[in-house]
Design a protein around this motif. Sequence first.
Motif, PDB file in Angstrom:
ATOM      1  N   ALA A 111       0.837  -1.195   0.000  1.00 58.16           N
ATOM      2  CA  ALA A 111       0.000   0.000   0.000  1.00 58.16           C
ATOM      3  C   ALA A 111       0.862   1.232   0.000  1.00 58.16           C
ATOM      4  O   ALA A 111       2.025   1.217   0.435  1.00 58.16           O
ATOM      5  N   ALA A 112       0.292   2.318  -0.494  1.00 63.72           N
ATOM      6  CA  ALA A 112       1.021   3.585  -0.489  1.00 63.72           C
ATOM      7  C   ALA A 112       1.307   4.008   0.951  1.00 63.72           C
ATOM      8  O   ALA A 112       0.577   3.642   1.874  1.00 63.72           O
ATOM      9  N   PRO A 113       2.372   4.792   1.176  1.00 63.05           N
ATOM     10  CA  PRO A 113       2.657   5.272   2.535  1.00 63.05           C
ATOM     11  C   PRO A 113       1.478   6.075   3.090  1.00 63.05           C
ATOM     12  O   PRO A 113       0.711   6.690   2.351  1.00 63.05           O
TER      13      PRO A 113
ATOM     14  N   LEU B  61       5.632  10.411  13.711  1.00 62.93           N
ATOM     15  CA  LEU B  61       6.401   9.469  12.895  1.00 62.93           C
ATOM     16  C   LEU B  61       5.848   8.053  13.050  1.00 62.93           C
ATOM     17  O   LEU B  61       5.701   7.320  12.064  1.00 62.93           O
ATOM     18  N   ARG B  62       5.526   7.648  14.272  1.00 61.30           N
ATOM     19  CA  ARG B  62       4.946   6.316  14.499  1.00 61.30           C
ATOM     20  C   ARG B  62       3.696   6.116  13.665  1.00 61.30           C
ATOM     21  O   ARG B  62       3.511   5.070  13.022  1.00 61.30           O
ATOM     22  N   GLN B  63       2.814   7.117  13.665  1.00 63.76           N
ATOM     23  CA  GLN B  63       1.542   6.966  12.959  1.00 63.76           C
ATOM     24  C   GLN B  63       1.700   7.024  11.444  1.00 63.76           C
ATOM     25  O   GLN B  63       0.796   6.593  10.714  1.00 63.76           O
ATOM     26  N   LEU B  64       2.821   7.550  10.970  1.00 63.61           N
ATOM     27  CA  LEU B  64       3.063   7.582   9.531  1.00 63.61           C
ATOM     28  C   LEU B  64       3.602   6.250   9.013  1.00 63.61           C
ATOM     29  O   LEU B  64       3.642   6.026   7.802  1.00 63.61           O
ATOM     30  N   LEU B  65       4.013   5.382   9.915  1.00 62.62           N
ATOM     31  CA  LEU B  65       4.474   4.049   9.536  1.00 62.62           C
ATOM     32  C   LEU B  65       3.315   3.067   9.601  1.00 62.62           C
ATOM     33  O   LEU B  65       2.318   3.312  10.277  1.00 62.62           O
ATOM     34  N   PRO B  66       3.403   1.937   8.919  1.00 60.11           N
ATOM     35  CA  PRO B  66       2.325   0.944   8.986  1.00 60.11           C
ATOM     36  C   PRO B  66       2.046   0.532  10.424  1.00 60.11           C
ATOM     37  O   PRO B  66       2.951   0.498  11.273  1.00 60.11           O
TER      38      PRO B  66
END
Length: 533
Positions: A38-40, A145-150
């Motif tokens: 999936a896209a980032p 940053l955590r929430q931007l990662l899977p």
Amino acid sequence: MRRNHSTTPRTTRILGSLLLVAAAGVFTVAAHPEARAAAPTPLDRVIPAPASVEPGGAPYRITRATGVRVGGSAEVRRIGAYLTGILRPATGYPLPLTEHGTGGIELRLSKGGLGAEGYRLRSTPAGVSITADAPAGLFHGVQTLRQLLPAAVERKTVQPGPWRIAGGTVEDRPRYAYRGAMLDVSRHFLTVPQVKRYIDQLALYKINELHLHLSDDQGWRITVDSWPRLAAYGGSTEVGGGAGGHYTKADYREIVRYAAARYLEVVPEIDMPGHTNAALASYAKLNCDGVAPPLYTGTEVGFSSLCVAKQATYDFVDDVLRELAALTPGRYLHIGGDEAHSTSHADYVSFMDRVQPVVAKYGKTVIGWHQLTGAHPVQGAIAQYWGLDRTSAAEKAQVVEAARNGTGLILSPADRVYLDMKYTKDTPLGLDWAGLVEVRRSYDWDPATYLPGVPASAIRGVEAPLWTETLKKSADLEYMAFPRLAGAAELGWSPAATHDWDAYRTRLAAQGPRWDALGINYYRSPQVSWPTS
């Protein structure tokens, strides 16, 4: 028959070409798994909604070669270690902390007009940087940053990835300085590990105040050396008659330390003059008739009161607040003051007039429930409003008048952000005296306009209380707090311009897999389209 097993040169060339194409296709998929991924996560798909987002450019990918650069500050290094502690288990990468080099993930303090808690996150194919004026801002940037990662990054075993962060810039800072959550450890005692687990959950959503309700009719939860029976006897039970419990001073210091490491300030509350049966049962001399009542394990309110006329009451208050202030590095002491139905109005005013200066004597700012505004709030006092939409106009006017005269306000309307209210009539936990509070109702209000006439400068922020009459274990707390806690956090952090239910519920749905990965027991509200896989 042999010719059926033979091939012509042309056939051989065709078959060979097909095999090469197939092999190339297999190789391409294996070498580039992100082609199927999936896209980032878009930069604006986080909670709380950031103040400013400028998407653009290719994403950054965390790989085995990624390091985390932290500069020379011990505190920045500690935040870097916190980040790697989150990322290493799921990625399986070493992610070394370093003070030199280029690329990777950089955490840096640099004065840039971002304030005490703001941050700037930039992501390019070459690396990700989080910069802030102060360490709290770096820590909040790490939560983004955590929430931007899977969501799988939250798991404790190695996951397949890829670990990509969308390109662009987030520049963010909070709307309100006070963004709180209250945990009632009096109705049911909660252990230090249970409190720490809740602190970690609060930190993910940039909450910065942990209000601990340490005393009530059903239990006294903190050691006071000068009044030892408060904890030993007054803390020996809870709602329903369980064993109760209390925190030693070492326990409390550990909670304070753990919260501070996640940039939460602990706000301890000793509720008075009502909600005091545990204290009254512990010491007969705190009662006007000199007779100690029995310990209480029910859930009714408003029947208990310290004896306002006795000097022993003020000796008790001074000792308790002195010891609690010495344990608490934060700015505030909360003195309760709600539902004092067994105290006359004149006695209530007299009591608050004597107790508020004690808080100042020990270097703290006083917070009280909004009934404090019916007395004489001292200069700098903060009132915590827990009324309802249907609260009387006269009571609201009293709060508004106090705010106009300089009293600060924390907004905790019970029919919006009391996290122990049932979602629907069928919710197996919680209470419903303030009404049924589904996810949209909890989110869809504006702190700036909730009490008309209150100056904007008076509003310190928002707090979501969680009372525990029906809650005993972490899974219970989580079911009632999530997903509503995330909305309260957004109300406190995000600009008013970002407030939109339809956009929010899309971002909220994306939190479901993250909560699954973290093992959080949450209510799957039908108002939100949660992912099915």
